[in-house]
Design a protein around this motif. Structure first.
Motif, PDB file in Angstrom:
ATOM      1  N   SER A   1       0.835  -1.205   0.000  1.00 44.97           N
ATOM      2  CA  SER A   1       0.000   0.000   0.000  1.00 44.97           C
ATOM      3  C   SER A   1       0.869   1.255   0.000  1.00 44.97           C
ATOM      4  N   ALA A   2       2.008   1.212   0.710  1.00 48.27           N
ATOM      5  CA  ALA A   2       2.904   2.366   0.716  1.00 48.27           C
ATOM      6  C   ALA A   2       3.477   2.610  -0.671  1.00 48.27           C
ATOM      7  N   VAL A   3       3.831   1.533  -1.365  1.00 50.12           N
ATOM      8  CA  VAL A   3       4.337   1.672  -2.727  1.00 50.12           C
ATOM      9  C   VAL A   3       3.269   2.290  -3.630  1.00 50.12           C
ATOM     10  N   SER A   4       2.035   1.794  -3.512  1.00 53.64           N
ATOM     11  CA  SER A   4       0.946   2.324  -4.340  1.00 53.64           C
ATOM     12  C   SER A   4       0.746   3.816  -4.091  1.00 53.64           C
ATOM     13  N   ARG A   5       0.774   4.223  -2.818  1.00 54.55           N
ATOM     14  CA  ARG A   5       0.576   5.638  -2.500  1.00 54.55           C
ATOM     15  C   ARG A   5       1.719   6.493  -3.045  1.00 54.55           C
ATOM     16  N   ARG A   6       2.965   6.006  -2.886  1.00 56.76           N
ATOM     17  CA  ARG A   6       4.113   6.790  -3.353  1.00 56.76           C
ATOM     18  C   ARG A   6       4.108   6.918  -4.878  1.00 56.76           C
ATOM     19  N   ILE A   7       3.755   5.846  -5.568  1.00 55.51           N
ATOM     20  CA  ILE A   7       3.709   5.904  -7.029  1.00 55.51           C
ATOM     21  C   ILE A   7       2.585   6.836  -7.484  1.00 55.51           C
ATOM     22  N   ALA A   8       1.434   6.780  -6.807  1.00 55.38           N
ATOM     23  CA  ALA A   8       0.325   7.675  -7.152  1.00 55.38           C
ATOM     24  C   ALA A   8       0.742   9.132  -6.960  1.00 55.38           C
ATOM     25  N   SER A   9       1.455   9.398  -5.880  1.00 57.48           N
ATOM     26  CA  SER A   9       1.943  10.757  -5.629  1.00 57.48           C
ATOM     27  C   SER A   9       2.941  11.182  -6.703  1.00 57.48           C
ATOM     28  N   LEU A  10       3.820  10.255  -7.111  1.00 57.46           N
ATOM     29  CA  LEU A  10       4.805  10.560  -8.148  1.00 57.46           C
ATOM     30  C   LEU A  10       4.115  10.820  -9.481  1.00 57.46           C
ATOM     31  N   GLU A  11       3.073  10.053  -9.784  1.00 60.10           N
ATOM     32  CA  GLU A  11       2.333  10.262 -11.024  1.00 60.10           C
ATOM     33  C   GLU A  11       1.644  11.626 -11.033  1.00 60.10           C
ATOM     34  N   GLN A  12       1.116  12.022  -9.879  1.00 57.69           N
ATOM     35  CA  GLN A  12       0.506  13.352  -9.787  1.00 57.69           C
ATOM     36  C   GLN A  12       1.547  14.437 -10.046  1.00 57.69           C
ATOM     37  N   GLN A  13       2.750  14.219  -9.502  1.00 52.80           N
ATOM     38  CA  GLN A  13       3.844  15.168  -9.697  1.00 52.80           C
ATOM     39  C   GLN A  13       4.286  15.200 -11.158  1.00 52.80           C
ATOM     40  N   ALA A  14       4.262  14.019 -11.808  1.00 53.76           N
ATOM     41  CA  ALA A  14       4.721  13.914 -13.199  1.00 53.76           C
ATOM     42  C   ALA A  14       3.663  14.368 -14.199  1.00 53.76           C
ATOM     43  N   GLY A  15       2.439  14.538 -13.738  1.00 53.86           N
ATOM     44  CA  GLY A  15       1.390  15.036 -14.624  1.00 53.86           C
ATOM     45  C   GLY A  15       0.604  13.968 -15.351  1.00 53.86           C
ATOM     46  N   GLY A  16       0.777  12.701 -14.984  1.00 51.68           N
ATOM     47  CA  GLY A  16       0.016  11.647 -15.639  1.00 51.68           C
ATOM     48  C   GLY A  16       0.517  10.274 -15.253  1.00 51.68           C
ATOM     49  N   PRO A  17      -0.145   9.214 -15.754  1.00 53.46           N
ATOM     50  CA  PRO A  17       0.235   7.842 -15.378  1.00 53.46           C
ATOM     51  C   PRO A  17       1.661   7.499 -15.805  1.00 53.46           C
ATOM     52  N   LEU A  18       2.364   6.796 -14.932  1.00 54.46           N
ATOM     53  CA  LEU A  18       3.706   6.295 -15.233  1.00 54.46           C
ATOM     54  C   LEU A  18       3.708   4.800 -15.479  1.00 54.46           C
ATOM     55  N   PHE A  19       2.648   4.113 -15.025  1.00 54.69           N
ATOM     56  CA  PHE A  19       2.531   2.663 -15.192  1.00 54.69           C
ATOM     57  C   PHE A  19       1.140   2.312 -15.684  1.00 54.69           C
ATOM     58  N   ASP A  20       1.062   1.337 -16.573  1.00 55.19           N
ATOM     59  CA  ASP A  20      -0.206   0.691 -16.906  1.00 55.19           C
ATOM     60  C   ASP A  20      -0.432  -0.419 -15.898  1.00 55.19           C
TER      61      ASP A  20
ATOM     62  N   LEU B   1      -1.862  -3.767 -15.011  1.00 57.96           N
ATOM     63  CA  LEU B   1      -2.282  -4.957 -15.744  1.00 57.96           C
ATOM     64  C   LEU B   1      -2.911  -5.961 -14.781  1.00 57.96           C
ATOM     65  N   ALA B   2      -3.469  -7.024 -15.352  1.00 58.68           N
ATOM     66  CA  ALA B   2      -4.060  -8.065 -14.495  1.00 58.68           C
ATOM     67  C   ALA B   2      -3.004  -8.659 -13.564  1.00 58.68           C
ATOM     68  N   ARG B   3      -1.792  -8.792 -14.079  1.00 61.08           N
ATOM     69  CA  ARG B   3      -0.691  -9.305 -13.255  1.00 61.08           C
ATOM     70  C   ARG B   3       0.498  -8.376 -13.423  1.00 61.08           C
ATOM     71  N   GLY B   4       0.702  -7.499 -12.472  1.00 65.03           N
ATOM     72  CA  GLY B   4       1.841  -6.608 -12.502  1.00 65.03           C
ATOM     73  C   GLY B   4       1.538  -5.292 -13.201  1.00 65.03           C
ATOM     74  N   VAL B   5       2.605  -4.573 -13.517  1.00 63.70           N
ATOM     75  CA  VAL B   5       2.496  -3.263 -14.163  1.00 63.70           C
ATOM     76  C   VAL B   5       3.567  -3.158 -15.233  1.00 63.70           C
ATOM     77  N   ARG B   6       3.397  -2.187 -16.135  1.00 63.55           N
ATOM     78  CA  ARG B   6       4.442  -1.883 -17.109  1.00 63.55           C
ATOM     79  C   ARG B   6       4.494  -0.375 -17.310  1.00 63.55           C
ATOM     80  N   LEU B   7       5.665   0.113 -17.681  1.00 64.55           N
ATOM     81  CA  LEU B   7       5.865   1.542 -17.859  1.00 64.55           C
ATOM     82  C   LEU B   7       5.052   2.071 -19.042  1.00 64.55           C
ATOM     83  N   THR B   8       4.458   3.248 -18.850  1.00 66.10           N
ATOM     84  CA  THR B   8       3.876   3.985 -19.968  1.00 66.10           C
ATOM     85  C   THR B   8       5.016   4.716 -20.691  1.00 66.10           C
ATOM     86  N   PRO B   9       4.756   5.311 -21.862  1.00 65.66           N
ATOM     87  CA  PRO B   9       5.815   6.114 -22.493  1.00 65.66           C
ATOM     88  C   PRO B   9       6.368   7.199 -21.574  1.00 65.66           C
ATOM     89  N   ALA B  10       5.487   7.858 -20.809  1.00 68.56           N
ATOM     90  CA  ALA B  10       5.970   8.864 -19.854  1.00 68.56           C
ATOM     91  C   ALA B  10       6.815   8.205 -18.770  1.00 68.56           C
TER      92      ALA B  10
END
Length: 295
Positions: A31-50, A52-61
């Motif tokens: 949960s801490a990782v999810s919150r920190r990544i969400a905060s980083l995405e807000q700072q970056a101006g958009g999603p950084l990861f897609d 997926l059903a199993r895991g995540v992958r980087l978006t172009p950003a």
């Protein structure tokens, strides 16, 4: 501004492919990782990861930010190593890049001598093509490297420190039953009808092309094989011939022979490369490389 912990977390998620893997690696809760990544995405101006059903992958950003994060983290790791070297002498880690045939004898001999002198330095060898090693050094991922201008030259880079190490003759590898295998020296012009085994960069003139042009002909269509073990296998099977650097002669299997091409032999230059502000241990390694090369 992105803080370093957030960039380190981004890198861990990108490498593990999941929030769970990054949490385990960095001793966080998921949960801490999810919150920190969400905060980083807000700072970056958009999603950084897609997600997926199993895991995540980087978006172009995310890929863009991850590339910059790796540069920053590598620079910080190197800063820590430099400080350790200043305060504690030759300790820490030395990341050494080299192209494949330099790892036959030249680099291992230098690393062995270096390790005897400084056993507390952790040596991390990295193998790759010369262009890739230079790019990695510019990004802060290597402390020293051995590169060559084969097969088609090196890009100029004023940010790096080059020093010529050795001029290396390229010899021809023939199967033992080849009609010219018994000769001490082979005239390149006698090989005009041969098929060559190599993997040249697309659209660039290679040293083989230049040597054959000096001999008055163009090489026949090549069989594209990049790895040296594959090249040796094809030559042994009589499917063609290839050029082998003299510094890699020890790696040639016994069912092949190496022969000099004399005055028409292509020659490449092997260089040591250091970053603009090298570690003291990297300069010491260059000294051992020079000794291994017979300088």
């Amino acid at each position: 501004m992105f803080d370093v912990d957030a960039l380190r977390l981004l890198d861990a998620v990108a490498r593990t492919g999941s929030f769970t893997g990054a949490a385990a690696q960095l001793n966080y809760t998921q949960s801490a990782v999810s919150r920190r990544i969400a905060s980083l995405e807000q700072q970056a101006g958009g999603p950084l990861f897609d997600r997926l059903a199993r895991g995540v992958r980087l978006t172009p950003a995310g890929e863009t930010l991850h590339h910059h994060a790796q540069v920053v983290l590598n620079r910080l790791a190197r800063a820590a190593e430099e400080l350790a070297g200043i305060h504690g002498g030759y300790r820490g880690r030395l990341r050494v890049g080299a192209f494949a045939t330099a790892n036959v004898a030249l680099v291992p001999g230098a690393l062995r001598a270096f390790r005897r002198e400084f056993p507390e330095v952790e040596l991390t060898p990295v193998e790759g093509p010369s262009g890739g090693l230079l790019r990695r050094m510019r990004e802060g991922g290597l402390d020293a490297a051995v590169v060559s201008d084969y097969p088609a030259g090196l890009p100029y880079d004023e940010e790096l420190e080059f020093a010529e190490l050795v001029e290396d003759e390229l010899m021809v590898a023939l199967p033992r039953d080849h009609r010219l295998a018994g000769e001490d020296r082979v005239d390149l012009r006698e090989l005009r009808e041969e098929t060559w085994i190599e993997a040249p960069p697309p659209g660039r003139t290679t040293m083989l092309d230049a040597a054959c042009a000096r001999a008055g002909f163009a090489p026949r269509a090549t069989v594209r094989i990049a790895e040296w073990t594959g090249k040796f296998g094809y030559v042994a099977a009589g499917l063609g011939i290839t050029l082998v650097p003299a510094i890699a002669a020890q790696a040639v299997p016994p069912d092949l022979v190496l022969r000099s091409l004399g005055d028409l032999a292509p020659r490449r230059t092997v260089y040591t490369v250091l970053p603009a502000t090298p570690l003291p241990a990297a300069r010491t390694l260059v000294r051992h490389l020079c000794e291994a090369a017979g300088q």
